[in-house]
Design an enzyme around this catalytic site. Structure first.
Site: not given
Length: 519
Positions: A288, A295, A369
């Site tokens: 990720d 990030k 999610r």
């Protein structure tokens, strides 16, 4: 059950007496407890053997305790000392502290002591231990779990320059007179091996564990224990309308997968028609970056663990099949890699999730999610009695509960049941609420929902509220956020190594066992 890239799992044996032959190179692990209390009695703190009779002679016990006095041992929890005891046929004795004496020991106290001892073994290949004969329910299995998990290591990607020179722990012999010891030890070994399988998957770097490869490994493991396996590739996902999974995965050159693993355990039940059905869902983001909402670089490498939920679910359903739980367990595992590219989803895009709900993507780093929503809707189509979903979902989990305590959300009664069982097995899940008012923060101006709120607070709970929108009304469900607990970035402790922990594999399997026993 075995993992493809992990180190060897030790074999487990049970004996009712200390073998006189073949143990000259073995280490004997003996638990000790604290004595004395400076503040109350003025007696000097010390340590005495907690469990040795009838396996060791009085002379051997006296020699061990004399050695402990010479070392000023206190018997504090996890304190270890190595002794040479001339009256015993082993190479050395390793004592491990349990703290203050108790009439009965909790499984996790024994599990942690066994793990601390295992980490102190050095190059020992074989061990014998009296830990399994301590008084208390479940200590035999716990001792085995602690020894296997504490001795765990992952060296698949080390060259000869840095690979361990020894083969690691090869054989464990437990000394116990407990009834059904072999059955309990076998159970503990199976559970520990499942946790090691989850650890191996998480520790495998994303260069080698991308969506198609994780799906392949899940398929191989599932088929080895008799699971029904279905794998959907990117074309099948697009055709079936898995918009969240396709959207998250579209930025990567390595396309997404959805894996379904089914254990038909109801056929093993006394009354198959009344056997429960449990759905498991685990987040499988093999790496990720955050996508376009990228990030920070400083800690991005830890995102190799962002498929920790998937790893735990894969290991759990395989264990359910291996140990023949008399319930149906169906795992749905969405797998993707979240990368920035010219084809990646953008903040502001709208996705149509599996089942038809539309979601505005305000932050591409809230991708977990999105793939979980697809998987949850699909899992609910099987009409399960219970659904357990787990994921390394939010950094807010670590802010609220720290690095070792999973947050458990969901239907109130089932949430509390899962959290209580998690605490019993030592994974220490904590129940958290899902306030209804937080749904207002997920309103979108263009879609049914937004994937994040505009608030800084309650991020873990907001994610849980988002997931709740996709759970069928009749299904009791629990969401376990293991963003911190799935991967230990600090030093090893107890039976927990640095790196992948395997949490919450033991929690989920214990919940399955409880459902099988109690409905």
């Amino acid at each position: 059950m075995t993992a493809e890239s992990g180190d060897q799992i030790p074999t487990v044996h049970v004996a009712t007496s200390l073998p006189k032959r073949g143990v000259s190179s073995s280490v004997l692990i003996v638990p000790v407890v604290s004595t004395g209390d400076d503040e109350q009695s003025g007696e000097r703190p010390g340590a005495v053997v907690a469990s040795a009779e009838p396996f060791l002679s009085a002379d051997a016990i006296a020699e061990i305790e004399a050695g402990l006095r010479a070392l000023d041992a206190t018997g504090a929890s996890d304190q270890v000392h190595r002794l040479v005891v001339s009256s015993l046929p082993v190479s050395s004795v390793l004592t491990v502290g349990l703290g203050k004496p108790r009439y009965e020991w909790t499984p996790d106290a024994v599990r942690r002591a066994a793990g601390a001892a295992a980490r102190a073994l050095g190059t020992a290949k074989t061990v014998v231990t009296t830990l399994a004969d301590l008084p208390g329910d479940g200590v035999c299995a716990a001792a085995i779990e602690g020894l296997i998990l504490g001795s765990y290591r992952f060296s698949a990607f080390r060259s000869a320059k840095t690979a361990p020179k020894d083969a690691g722990l090869h054989k464990v012999t437990v000394l116990t007179t407990a009834k059904d010891a072999r059955k309990h030890c076998a159970h503990g070994a199976a559970v520990a091996t499942a946790v090691a399988t989850a650890r191996d998957l998480v520790n495998t770097p994303p260069s080698h564990l991308y969506p198609a490869e994780l799906a392949r490994r899940a398929k191989v493991l599932g088929e080895s224990v008799g699971l029904e396996v279905q794998v959907l590739d990117e074309k099948a996902l697009q055709k079936a309308g898995y918009g969240g999974l396709v959207g998250v995965g579209q930025g990567s050159s390595r396309p997404p997968r959805l894996v379904r693993l089914t254990h038909r355990g109801s056929r093993l039940a006394k009354n198959p028609r009344r056997a429960k059905k449990v759905a498991l869902v685990g987040k499988g983001v093999t790496f990720d970056t955050g996508g376009i909402s990228i990030k920070p670089a400083a800690s991005m490498h830890y995102m190799t663990s962002d498929m920790g939920g998937a790893a735990a679910v894969i290991a759990t359903v395989a264990l359910a099949a291996q140990l023949e739980l008399p319930i149906d367990v169906i795992a749905t595992v969405p797998i993707a890699e979240n990368m920035p590219s010219a084809t990646a989803q953008r903040p502001g895009d709208v996705l149509t999730q599996y089942g038809g709900t539309t979601v505005e993507v305000l932050n591409t780093d809230a991708e977990g999610r999105l793939i979980l929503a697809d998987a949850i809707v699909r899992a609910c189509e099987d009409n399960p009695d219970y659904l357990i979903e787990t994921s390394t979902l939010t950094g807010a989990q670590t802010v609220a509960l720290g690095a070792r305590i999973p947050g458990v959300m969901g239907s109130d009664e089932f949430r509390d049941r899962v959290a209580a069982i998690s605490q019993q097995v030592g994974e220490n899940g904590w129940p958290m609420p899902l306030p209804d008012e937080l749904k207002d923060d997920l309103k979108s101006t263009v879609a049914d929902l937004a994937n994040v709120s505009g608030q800084r607070f309650a991020g873990m709970l907001v994610a849980g509220v988002f997931l709740r929108e996709f759970v069928a009304d009749a299904v009791d469900w629990a969401h376990i956020d293991v963003a911190g607990p799935a991967y230990n970035t600090g030093s090893a402790w107890g039976y927990t190594p640095k790196g992948a922990t395997g949490v919450p594999t033991r929690t989920m399997f214990a919940v399955l066992e409880d459902i099988a026993a109690n409905g």
